[in-house]
Design a protein around this motif. Structure first.
Motif, short mmCIF file in Angstrom:
data_model
loop_
_atom_site.label_atom_id
_atom_site.label_comp_id
_atom_site.label_asym_id
_atom_site.label_seq_id
_atom_site.Cartn_x
_atom_site.Cartn_y
_atom_site.Cartn_z
N HIS A 237 0.84 -1.19 0.00
CA HIS A 237 0.00 0.00 0.00
C HIS A 237 0.88 1.25 0.00
O HIS A 237 1.97 1.26 0.56
CB HIS A 237 -0.90 0.04 1.24
CG HIS A 237 -1.94 -1.03 1.24
ND1 HIS A 237 -3.10 -0.94 0.52
CD2 HIS A 237 -1.98 -2.23 1.88
CE1 HIS A 237 -3.80 -2.02 0.70
NE2 HIS A 237 -3.15 -2.82 1.53
N ASP A 238 0.39 2.30 -0.62
CA ASP A 238 1.12 3.57 -0.62
C ASP A 238 0.80 4.29 0.69
O ASP A 238 -0.24 4.91 0.84
CB ASP A 238 0.70 4.41 -1.82
CG ASP A 238 1.52 5.68 -1.94
OD1 ASP A 238 2.52 5.82 -1.22
OD2 ASP A 238 1.15 6.54 -2.75
N ARG B 50 6.57 3.45 2.70
CA ARG B 50 7.72 4.16 2.12
C ARG B 50 8.96 3.98 2.97
O ARG B 50 10.07 3.81 2.46
CB ARG B 50 7.39 5.64 1.94
CG ARG B 50 6.43 5.86 0.80
CD ARG B 50 6.23 7.36 0.53
NE ARG B 50 4.87 7.51 0.04
CZ ARG B 50 3.90 8.16 0.67
NH1 ARG B 50 4.14 8.78 1.80
NH2 ARG B 50 2.71 8.22 0.15
N ILE B 51 8.79 3.97 4.28
CA ILE B 51 9.93 3.75 5.19
C ILE B 51 10.48 2.33 5.00
O ILE B 51 11.68 2.11 4.88
CB ILE B 51 9.52 4.01 6.66
CG1 ILE B 51 9.23 5.50 6.87
CG2 ILE B 51 10.59 3.51 7.62
CD1 ILE B 51 8.54 5.81 8.19
N VAL B 52 9.57 1.35 4.97
CA VAL B 52 9.98 -0.04 4.79
C VAL B 52 10.70 -0.22 3.46
O VAL B 52 11.76 -0.84 3.38
CB VAL B 52 8.76 -0.99 4.88
CG1 VAL B 52 9.13 -2.40 4.45
CG2 VAL B 52 8.20 -0.99 6.29
N LEU B 53 10.15 0.36 2.39
CA LEU B 53 10.77 0.24 1.08
C LEU B 53 12.14 0.91 1.03
O LEU B 53 13.08 0.40 0.41
CB LEU B 53 9.87 0.81 -0.01
CG LEU B 53 8.61 0.00 -0.29
CD1 LEU B 53 7.71 0.74 -1.26
CD2 LEU B 53 8.96 -1.37 -0.82
N ASP B 54 12.28 2.04 1.69
CA ASP B 54 13.57 2.72 1.75
C ASP B 54 14.60 1.83 2.46
O ASP B 54 15.73 1.68 1.99
CB ASP B 54 13.43 4.07 2.47
CG ASP B 54 14.74 4.81 2.52
OD1 ASP B 54 15.33 5.07 1.44
OD2 ASP B 54 15.19 5.12 3.65
N GLN B 55 14.21 1.23 3.58
CA GLN B 55 15.12 0.33 4.29
C GLN B 55 15.46 -0.90 3.45
O GLN B 55 16.60 -1.35 3.41
CB GLN B 55 14.50 -0.09 5.63
CG GLN B 55 14.39 1.04 6.61
CD GLN B 55 13.59 0.67 7.86
OE1 GLN B 55 12.99 -0.39 7.92
NE2 GLN B 55 13.59 1.56 8.83
N PHE B 56 14.47 -1.42 2.77
CA PHE B 56 14.66 -2.57 1.89
C PHE B 56 15.66 -2.22 0.78
O PHE B 56 16.61 -2.98 0.53
CB PHE B 56 13.31 -2.99 1.30
CG PHE B 56 13.36 -4.21 0.46
CD1 PHE B 56 13.38 -5.47 1.03
CD2 PHE B 56 13.35 -4.11 -0.93
CE1 PHE B 56 13.41 -6.61 0.25
CE2 PHE B 56 13.38 -5.24 -1.72
CZ PHE B 56 13.41 -6.49 -1.14
N ASP B 57 15.47 -1.08 0.13
CA ASP B 57 16.38 -0.64 -0.94
C ASP B 57 17.81 -0.50 -0.43
O ASP B 57 18.75 -0.91 -1.11
CB ASP B 57 15.92 0.69 -1.54
CG ASP B 57 14.70 0.56 -2.44
OD1 ASP B 57 14.40 -0.57 -2.87
OD2 ASP B 57 14.05 1.59 -2.69
N ARG B 58 17.97 0.09 0.76
CA ARG B 58 19.32 0.26 1.32
C ARG B 58 19.97 -1.09 1.60
O ARG B 58 21.15 -1.28 1.34
CB ARG B 58 19.28 1.12 2.58
CG ARG B 58 19.17 2.61 2.21
CD ARG B 58 19.33 3.49 3.41
NE ARG B 58 17.98 3.67 3.96
CZ ARG B 58 17.70 3.81 5.24
NH1 ARG B 58 18.65 3.80 6.14
NH2 ARG B 58 16.47 3.96 5.65
#
Length: 108
Positions: free
Chosen positions: A81-82, A87-95
């Motif tokens: 979901h947006d 967004r925080i989870v996705l940012d951590q995942f990307d890092r």
């Protein structure tokens, strides 16, 4: 994997794409509901092999990884979901993915 047999039975999750297995006999695929079901069937001798993520059962008694490279690499998508939390989870995942790639981590 078993040697010198006419056929083998391999457990796999039916939602995986078709996989070519480097075996010179007949290969029968057994659709699993869960990977743990495959683990149980393998240990009971009811299937000969199990297709799962590399390292999932590493060092588990009674289970030996086949001496093959990965049979297939699959691109997986992450859908959520947006929301601010997502967004925080996705940012951590990307890092984490970037750190893994930088370190040469196979999982990354």
């Amino acid at each position: 994997m078993p040697e010198k047999r006419d056929s083998i039975t391999i457990g796999f999750l039916p939602n995986l794409p078709p996989i070519a297995v480097p075996y010179q006999g007949s290969v029968d695929f057994y659709g699993l509901r869960r990977v743990e079901q495959g683990r149980k069937l393998l240990l009971e001798g009811r299937i000969d092999a199990l297709i799962t993520f590399a390292g999932r059962y590493k060092n588990e008694p009674g289970m030996e990884p086949a001496p093959y490279p990965a049979l297939r690499r699959v691109d997986l998508g992450l859908v959520c979901h947006d929301s601010q939390y997502a967004r925080i989870v996705l940012d951590q995942f990307d890092r984490r993915i970037q750190r893994g790639k930088s370190a040469g981590d196979e999982e990354g």
